[in-house]
Design a protein around this motif. Structure first.
Motif, mmCIF file in Angstrom:
data_model
loop_
_atom_site.group_PDB
_atom_site.id
_atom_site.type_symbol
_atom_site.label_atom_id
_atom_site.label_comp_id
_atom_site.label_asym_id
_atom_site.label_seq_id
_atom_site.Cartn_x
_atom_site.Cartn_y
_atom_site.Cartn_z
ATOM 1 N N SER A 1 6.620 2.632 1.798
ATOM 2 C CA SER A 1 5.807 3.817 0.899
ATOM 3 C C SER A 1 4.575 4.093 0.952
ATOM 4 O O SER A 1 3.942 4.487 1.890
ATOM 5 N N GLY A 2 4.643 5.167 0.133
ATOM 6 C CA GLY A 2 4.404 6.343 -0.409
ATOM 7 C C GLY A 2 4.826 7.357 -0.961
ATOM 8 O O GLY A 2 5.658 7.509 -2.017
ATOM 9 N N ASP A 3 4.167 8.413 -1.797
ATOM 10 C CA ASP A 3 3.911 10.111 -2.805
ATOM 11 C C ASP A 3 5.071 10.595 -2.166
ATOM 12 O O ASP A 3 5.346 10.653 -1.043
ATOM 13 N N ARG A 4 5.390 11.642 -2.913
ATOM 14 C CA ARG A 4 6.454 12.403 -2.957
ATOM 15 C C ARG A 4 5.844 13.545 -1.747
ATOM 16 O O ARG A 4 6.842 13.971 -0.884
ATOM 17 N N GLU A 5 4.848 13.618 -1.639
ATOM 18 C CA GLU A 5 4.197 14.930 -0.948
ATOM 19 C C GLU A 5 4.202 14.482 0.498
ATOM 20 O O GLU A 5 4.884 14.919 1.758
ATOM 21 N N GLU B 1 0.718 -0.673 -0.297
ATOM 22 C CA GLU B 1 -0.126 0.566 -0.212
ATOM 23 C C GLU B 1 0.965 1.282 0.553
ATOM 24 O O GLU B 1 2.105 1.012 0.738
ATOM 25 N N ALA B 2 0.248 2.330 -0.172
ATOM 26 C CA ALA B 2 1.084 3.527 -0.530
ATOM 27 C C ALA B 2 0.280 4.159 0.200
ATOM 28 O O ALA B 2 -0.567 4.732 0.245
ATOM 29 N N VAL B 3 0.812 5.717 0.812
ATOM 30 C CA VAL B 3 0.560 6.821 1.920
ATOM 31 C C VAL B 3 0.725 7.925 -0.176
ATOM 32 O O VAL B 3 1.922 8.164 -0.026
ATOM 33 N N THR B 4 -0.530 8.327 0.128
ATOM 34 C CA THR B 4 -0.666 9.294 -0.614
ATOM 35 C C THR B 4 -0.817 10.487 -0.261
ATOM 36 O O THR B 4 -1.498 10.783 0.861
ATOM 37 N N CYS B 5 -1.058 12.095 -1.359
ATOM 38 C CA CYS B 5 -1.200 13.169 -0.369
ATOM 39 C C CYS B 5 -2.421 13.367 0.275
ATOM 40 O O CYS B 5 -3.316 13.956 1.224
ATOM 41 N N GLU B 6 -3.525 12.587 -0.536
ATOM 42 C CA GLU B 6 -4.543 12.606 -0.627
ATOM 43 C C GLU B 6 -5.363 11.607 0.458
ATOM 44 O O GLU B 6 -6.022 12.704 2.252
ATOM 45 N N TYR C 1 5.839 12.287 6.721
ATOM 46 C CA TYR C 1 5.855 11.532 7.729
ATOM 47 C C TYR C 1 7.235 11.019 7.978
ATOM 48 O O TYR C 1 8.054 10.110 8.095
ATOM 49 N N ARG C 2 8.298 11.803 6.917
ATOM 50 C CA ARG C 2 9.878 11.555 7.230
ATOM 51 C C ARG C 2 10.223 11.846 8.580
ATOM 52 O O ARG C 2 11.438 11.562 8.503
ATOM 53 N N VAL C 3 9.391 12.665 9.050
ATOM 54 C CA VAL C 3 10.107 13.242 10.237
ATOM 55 C C VAL C 3 10.237 12.546 11.243
ATOM 56 O O VAL C 3 9.740 11.116 11.687
ATOM 57 N N GLN C 4 11.001 12.484 12.057
ATOM 58 C CA GLN C 4 11.811 12.018 13.801
ATOM 59 C C GLN C 4 10.685 11.194 14.259
ATOM 60 O O GLN C 4 10.383 9.632 14.078
ATOM 61 N N ALA C 5 9.605 11.750 14.749
ATOM 62 C CA ALA C 5 8.576 10.904 15.325
ATOM 63 C C ALA C 5 7.494 9.956 14.728
ATOM 64 O O ALA C 5 7.269 8.660 15.151
ATOM 65 N N THR C 6 7.567 10.099 13.716
ATOM 66 C CA THR C 6 6.912 9.028 12.437
ATOM 67 C C THR C 6 7.534 7.968 12.576
ATOM 68 O O THR C 6 7.106 6.819 12.343
ATOM 69 N N CYS C 7 9.155 8.592 11.958
ATOM 70 C CA CYS C 7 9.700 6.991 11.686
ATOM 71 C C CYS C 7 10.288 6.541 13.012
ATOM 72 O O CYS C 7 10.260 5.347 13.154
ATOM 73 N N SER D 1 12.781 28.534 -0.986
ATOM 74 C CA SER D 1 11.520 28.505 -0.310
ATOM 75 C C SER D 1 11.030 27.130 -0.673
ATOM 76 O O SER D 1 11.512 26.015 -0.593
ATOM 77 N N ILE D 2 9.790 26.772 0.299
ATOM 78 C CA ILE D 2 9.146 25.642 0.463
ATOM 79 C C ILE D 2 7.896 25.287 0.687
ATOM 80 O O ILE D 2 7.112 26.575 0.795
ATOM 81 N N ASP D 3 7.397 24.234 0.065
ATOM 82 C CA ASP D 3 5.757 24.160 -0.349
ATOM 83 C C ASP D 3 5.692 23.921 1.010
ATOM 84 O O ASP D 3 5.065 22.156 1.441
ATOM 85 N N LYS D 4 5.202 24.307 2.224
ATOM 86 C CA LYS D 4 4.561 23.632 3.056
ATOM 87 C C LYS D 4 2.807 23.731 3.236
ATOM 88 O O LYS D 4 2.096 25.537 2.931
ATOM 89 N N ARG D 5 2.455 22.838 3.593
ATOM 90 C CA ARG D 5 1.229 22.724 4.155
ATOM 91 C C ARG D 5 -0.135 21.635 5.049
ATOM 92 O O ARG D 5 0.130 20.827 5.305
ATOM 93 N N TYR D 6 -0.807 22.973 6.013
ATOM 94 C CA TYR D 6 -0.925 22.642 7.112
ATOM 95 C C TYR D 6 -1.896 21.739 7.091
ATOM 96 O O TYR D 6 -2.758 22.348 6.259
#
Length: 434
Positions: free
Chosen positions: A376-380, A308-313, A385-391, A341-346
């Motif tokens: 597994s997941g898309d780039r967005e 399975e893959a975690v998508t942005c949606e 989810y790459r941050v430490q707590a989720t890891c 610049s940073i594409d940051k979406r809260y």
């Protein structure tokens, strides 16, 4: 250029139920969890210290564990934070209420890198994890019930056998060695070298001097726009904060030794330009680099192609996966490879994303799981989810699943997510409701 055939007979050094590769936020929690379930576990790490990006790259503010202000990630990862606090190596922020809008960083936990590394040492050793520092895998070969891991280290080549493996390398390196497909974006996010400055006082520095000198230095090619955070007065923010975690080291590939070498060189060259420039500013004559991280922090390389893959949606909607094992919480956070610049979406208020077990399983895998930023997941979605707590959360989940699979002689795909959730609750993790 020809080829070279090497053949040698190497005795198997040890057998394990689970071998974990990568001693960072995901790998440490995976190894500790599997060992606490009674599995015989080895943890292989290329560096001489545990902690991964938190320690070696000095991204020493793991998060996010809380939201709205409920705690959504706990378990072994949070245990390590609490122990660092007890040892005087961390101070918890005010977690009693929601942070002001768009200021998620106020809920980050700042840790002392040395103290935190000793917490990880102790937790691993107390659980019975066999630490194999200064070693890296060179090959993985399937032999029936066993995976034969050829590792290289200071003593040469060694071979270990394991029933199950966990890829917590951040780059899906073990998946590659075992022939599983990986994916990544066409453009990779830049890296960052964290550093600290000293030897100056802000009251001695004039903004106009800094602005004028910067304009000349940039025109002369002595600094480039990705060396600093930008702003009305370039480098003012770095001087105000006593250092930087804002530079962008662009056009790098941290997934290979060659690419990582180029990244480390470009990162140090960037800091060297900053140092030479700032030393010329009136008031900064005594400036010096008090600290520079051992490694350039890498945000993005390869991810597994999972069941399975975690998508942005699915991430930004807070979709509750049927096989969800943990939560994640962080904004979409894509750093530009062209500028600062940073594409940051809260995330919308009340949205808490979940991570499914299938995102930890390389497609078709029977014996390998992934944890950390290479799930597994898309780039967005992966930018969040790459941050430490989720890891930490995915690492603990992978450790539980691998131990269950090894002890029951199952494929990792046959492990019932409910049995993993039961273990996670036993070890005080927060598990999404079903």
């Amino acid at each position: 250029m020809g080829s070279y055939h090497f053949q040698a007979e190497i005795e198997v050094a040890a057998d394990y139920d689970v071998i974990v590769f990568g001693g960072g936020s995901a790998g440490c929690m995976a190894a500790i969890q599997a060992a606490r379930l009674g599995a015989k576990v080895a943890l292989m790490e290329k560096n001489g210290i545990l902690g991964g990006t938190t320690v070696a790259a000095a991204v020493d503010f793991p998060g996010l564990f809380h939201v709205w202000p409920k705690q959504v990630i706990a378990g072994i990862g949070w245990e390590t934070i609490e122990e660092a606090v007890r040892r005087g190596g961390a101070v918890l922020p005010d977690l009693s209420g929601p942070y002001p809008k768009n200021k998620h960083y106020l809920h980050q936990v700042r840790v002392n890198r040395f103290v935190y590394s000793t917490v990880l040492d102790d937790f691993c050793l107390q659980a019975g994890v066999d630490l194999k520092l200064h070693q890296m895998p060179a090959a993985v070969v399937d032999h029936g019930a066993w995976r034969h891991v050829v590792a290289t280290g200071l003593s040469g080549l060694s071979v270990y056998r394991a029933k199950k493996l966990i890829d917590a390398t951040g780059d899906a390196s073990i998946a590659k060695l075992m022939g599983f497909p990986r994916e990544r974006g066409e453009v990779l996010q830049p890296g960052t070298l964290v550093y600290e400055l000293d030897g100056y006082k802000m009251e001695d520095i004039r903004r106009e001097d800094l602005s004028a000198a910067y304009a000349k230095a940039k025109e002369a090619g002595e600094v480039i726009h990705t060396d600093h955070s930008g702003g009305e007065v370039p480098y003012w923010a770095e001087l105000m904060s006593g250092g930087g975690s804002r530079m962008h080291v662009t056009s790098i590939d941290g997934s290979t030794s060659e690419g990582r070498t180029a990244a480390e060189l470009k990162a140090r060259q960037s800091l060297a330009r900053t140092y030479r420039f700032l030393k010329k500013i009136p008031g900064c004559e005594g400036l010096f680099v008090r600290y520079a991280a051992t490694e350039c922090g890498i945000r993005e390389t390869f991810r597994i192609v999972g069941e399975e893959a975690v998508t942005c949606e699915s991430y930004t909607s807070g979709y509750l996966w049927p096989d969800a094992l943990c939560y994640s919480f962080y904004p979409i956070d894509i750093h530009s490879d062209k500028d600062m610049s940073i594409d940051k979406r809260y995330l919308a208020e009340g949205v808490i994303p979940t991570i499914p077990y299938g995102a930890l399983i390389p497609k078709g895998s029977d014996h390998l799981l992934a944890a950390g930023r290479c799930i597994s997941g898309d780039r967005e979605a992966s930018s969040a989810y790459r941050v430490q707590a989720t890891c930490m959360a995915t690492g603990q989940a992978a450790g539980a699943a691998a131990a269950i699979a090894a002890q029951q002689g199952q494929s990792v795909r046959e492990v019932n997510p409910d049995s993993v959730r039961d273990v996670l609750r036993q070890f005080k993790a927060v598990v999404p409701p079903q």
